[in-house]
Design a protein around this motif. Structure first.
Motif, mmCIF file in Angstrom:
data_model
loop_
_atom_site.group_PDB
_atom_site.id
_atom_site.type_symbol
_atom_site.label_atom_id
_atom_site.label_comp_id
_atom_site.label_asym_id
_atom_site.label_seq_id
_atom_site.Cartn_x
_atom_site.Cartn_y
_atom_site.Cartn_z
ATOM 1 N N TYR A 198 -10.354 31.718 43.737
ATOM 2 C CA TYR A 198 -9.342 32.518 44.436
ATOM 3 C C TYR A 198 -9.419 32.271 45.939
ATOM 4 O O TYR A 198 -8.382 32.104 46.605
ATOM 5 C CB TYR A 198 -9.560 33.996 44.126
ATOM 6 N N GLN A 199 -10.624 32.244 46.504
ATOM 7 C CA GLN A 199 -10.774 32.003 47.937
ATOM 8 C C GLN A 199 -10.285 30.606 48.314
ATOM 9 O O GLN A 199 -9.657 30.412 49.361
ATOM 10 C CB GLN A 199 -12.245 32.165 48.338
ATOM 11 N N LEU A 200 -10.555 29.627 47.462
ATOM 12 C CA LEU A 200 -10.075 28.273 47.718
ATOM 13 C C LEU A 200 -8.556 28.231 47.675
ATOM 14 O O LEU A 200 -7.910 27.558 48.500
ATOM 15 C CB LEU A 200 -10.670 27.319 46.681
ATOM 16 N N ALA A 201 -7.967 28.954 46.722
ATOM 17 C CA ALA A 201 -6.509 29.013 46.634
ATOM 18 C C ALA A 201 -5.909 29.629 47.896
ATOM 19 O O ALA A 201 -4.879 29.161 48.398
ATOM 20 C CB ALA A 201 -6.094 29.824 45.405
ATOM 21 N N LEU A 202 -6.541 30.665 48.434
ATOM 22 C CA LEU A 202 -6.068 31.278 49.673
ATOM 23 C C LEU A 202 -6.104 30.276 50.823
ATOM 24 O O LEU A 202 -5.168 30.204 51.635
ATOM 25 C CB LEU A 202 -6.919 32.497 50.020
ATOM 26 N N ARG A 219 -2.326 26.247 41.399
ATOM 27 C CA ARG A 219 -3.175 25.842 40.266
ATOM 28 C C ARG A 219 -4.517 26.581 40.298
ATOM 29 O O ARG A 219 -5.021 27.005 39.250
ATOM 30 C CB ARG A 219 -3.394 24.326 40.289
ATOM 31 N N TRP A 220 -5.082 26.739 41.497
ATOM 32 C CA TRP A 220 -6.348 27.464 41.591
ATOM 33 C C TRP A 220 -6.148 28.957 41.356
ATOM 34 O O TRP A 220 -7.015 29.626 40.779
ATOM 35 C CB TRP A 220 -7.014 27.202 42.938
ATOM 36 N N TYR A 221 -5.018 29.508 41.817
ATOM 37 C CA TYR A 221 -4.712 30.905 41.495
ATOM 38 C C TYR A 221 -4.686 31.093 39.980
ATOM 39 O O TYR A 221 -5.244 32.055 39.442
ATOM 40 C CB TYR A 221 -3.345 31.306 42.068
ATOM 41 N N LEU A 222 -4.022 30.156 39.306
ATOM 42 C CA LEU A 222 -3.871 30.269 37.857
ATOM 43 C C LEU A 222 -5.221 30.163 37.150
ATOM 44 O O LEU A 222 -5.505 30.919 36.215
ATOM 45 C CB LEU A 222 -2.912 29.190 37.350
ATOM 46 N N ARG A 223 -6.077 29.232 37.612
ATOM 47 C CA ARG A 223 -7.399 29.090 36.989
ATOM 48 C C ARG A 223 -8.234 30.351 37.180
ATOM 49 O O ARG A 223 -8.916 30.811 36.254
ATOM 50 C CB ARG A 223 -8.130 27.879 37.580
ATOM 51 N N ALA A 224 -8.179 30.925 38.375
ATOM 52 C CA ALA A 224 -8.922 32.162 38.626
ATOM 53 C C ALA A 224 -8.350 33.313 37.812
ATOM 54 O O ALA A 224 -9.094 34.168 37.314
ATOM 55 C CB ALA A 224 -8.891 32.497 40.115
ATOM 56 N N ALA A 225 -7.024 33.349 37.676
ATOM 57 C CA ALA A 225 -6.385 34.403 36.879
ATOM 58 C C ALA A 225 -6.789 34.290 35.420
ATOM 59 O O ALA A 225 -7.104 35.295 34.762
ATOM 60 C CB ALA A 225 -4.870 34.313 37.021
ATOM 61 N N GLU A 226 -6.803 33.080 34.906
ATOM 62 C CA GLU A 226 -7.217 32.880 33.513
ATOM 63 C C GLU A 226 -8.683 33.242 33.307
ATOM 64 O O GLU A 226 -9.095 33.590 32.203
ATOM 65 C CB GLU A 226 -6.966 31.430 33.112
ATOM 66 N N GLY A 227 -9.457 33.158 34.394
ATOM 67 C CA GLY A 227 -10.863 33.549 34.322
ATOM 68 C C GLY A 227 -11.093 35.040 34.485
ATOM 69 O O GLY A 227 -12.236 35.501 34.405
ATOM 70 N N GLY A 228 -10.001 35.810 34.741
ATOM 71 C CA GLY A 228 -10.123 37.255 34.799
ATOM 72 C C GLY A 228 -10.165 37.858 36.182
ATOM 73 O O GLY A 228 -10.443 39.053 36.320
ATOM 74 N N TYR A 229 -9.872 37.076 37.247
ATOM 75 C CA TYR A 229 -9.915 37.616 38.605
ATOM 76 C C TYR A 229 -8.584 38.300 38.910
ATOM 77 O O TYR A 229 -7.538 37.656 38.963
ATOM 78 C CB TYR A 229 -10.198 36.508 39.618
ATOM 79 N N VAL A 230 -8.635 39.619 39.138
ATOM 80 C CA VAL A 230 -7.414 40.422 39.175
ATOM 81 C C VAL A 230 -6.506 40.064 40.349
ATOM 82 O O VAL A 230 -5.272 40.017 40.200
ATOM 83 C CB VAL A 230 -7.772 41.930 39.189
ATOM 84 N N HIS A 231 -7.059 39.790 41.527
ATOM 85 C CA HIS A 231 -6.220 39.428 42.674
ATOM 86 C C HIS A 231 -5.481 38.111 42.407
ATOM 87 O O HIS A 231 -4.336 37.939 42.846
ATOM 88 C CB HIS A 231 -7.064 39.313 43.937
ATOM 89 N N ALA A 232 -6.134 37.215 41.694
ATOM 90 C CA ALA A 232 -5.488 35.949 41.348
ATOM 91 C C ALA A 232 -4.363 36.165 40.343
ATOM 92 O O ALA A 232 -3.355 35.458 40.373
ATOM 93 C CB ALA A 232 -6.519 34.974 40.785
#
Length: 314
Positions: A198-202, A219-232
């Motif tokens: 998520y930080q890298l995506a930002l 793409r990094w937002y999506l990967r973090a979201a799929e991993g369960g990170y709510v902000h992503a």
């Protein structure tokens, strides 16, 4: 695993024992019946199954980020590993007590000094988990240099949380080390650390420390979201909604907005409540708007009250 048998009742697999110097190295090949069978014609491994040949310092470095279950499993491989990993198993005891003193749970009162002492003892035995916790306390005390030193050591030993936290510390305290921070974020992100992703995506979204790239950020937002990170999850929804970095899709935007709302993101709860209101689903809209109101979204309260006025008493 349990494998199917032939009609004659004979199993395709026999028990393979871990011998220190096996005479043959069996490998799996396919037979003519499309089943797996064992072949002993493969070349021998240089060291066979002699796991004890791994140097202690190399093993300790590999196992430094391990949690207790992984350490217990690795300690069962052979006597040499059991002896080599003893300091790390001891570190887990200090880590457990450090967390208790840090949180004030487990029958003890919160005491940051005792927590730090436990974490430092665990860190001295090579545990990166203890290093990260010690760094966190130092950082909270305002001792940034000590905190960064422990974060850096844990990062160099391969701890993804340490890598992510070190990058964030560089951003906050040493802007001149932004490039180093980006490098640590990439390492942690490829290692599957969702906060680092998520930080890298930002950084990619804002062009901080590297060239701005909305597609890569998405793409990094999506990967973090799929991993369960709510902000992503929330940002992924916005990317789909606006068509930024991802193909525009109202269906996927709604999916991720609802998922973020269900995980407690207040803005997502407000926006999802508005979406439900626009579709006429008043009762569910009230639920999400109430959650958003309790989380501090003031605008949600006005919409919720308006909906309540439209509903019957029942």
């Amino acid at each position: 695993m349990t494998w199917p048998c032939n009609s004659d009742g004979n199993h395709h697999f026999a028990s393979l024992s871990f011998s220190r110097k096996p005479k043959e190295s069996p490998t799996l090949v396919k037979s003519s019946k499309s089943h797996l069978s064992i072949s002993s014609s493969a070349p021998k491994s240089p060291q066979g199954s002699d796991f004890s040949a791994l140097p202690y310092d190399v093993l300790a470095r590999i196992a430094a980020p391990f949690a207790l279950p992984s350490l217990k499993t690795a300690s069962l491989v052979c006597r040499a590993w059991r002896d080599a990993l003893k300091p790390l198993r001891e570190a887990m005891v200090f880590l457990k007590w450090g967390r208790r003193f840090k949180s004030g749970r487990g029958g003890v009162k919160a005491n940051s000094k005792k927590a730090l002492d436990c974490f430092l003892k665990g860190a001295a035995r090579g545990s990166t988990l203890a290093m990260v916790n010690a760094a966190s306390i130092y950082w909270g005390m305002g001792k940034k240099d000590e905190g960064i030193a422990w974060y850096r050591l844990s990062a160099e030993l391969g701890d993804h949380t340490g890598q992510c936290n070190l990058a964030i510390c560089y951003f906050q305290a040493y802007p001149s080390k932004t490039r180093d921070a980006i490098g640590w974020l990439y390492q942690a992100s490829f290692g599957g650390h969702v906060r680092a992703q998520y930080q890298l995506a930002l950084c990619l979204h804002q062009g901080r420390g590297l060239e701005r790239s909305l597609p890569e950020a998405a793409r990094w937002y999506l990967r973090a979201a799929e991993g369960g990170y709510v902000h992503a999850m929330y940002n992924t929804s916005l990317c789909y909604l606006m068509g930024e970095g991802l193909a525009q899709s109202n269906r996927l935007a709604r999916k991720w907005m609802k998922r973020a709302a269900d995980h407690g993101h207040s803005k997502a709860q407000f926006k999802h409540g508005l979406c439900l209101f626009s579709e006429g689903d008043m009762m569910k809209a009230v639920v999400y708007l109430e959650l958003a109101t309790l989380a501090g979204e003031r605008a949600a309260a006005d919409v919720k009250n308006f909906i309540l006025q439209q509903l019957s008493a029942t």
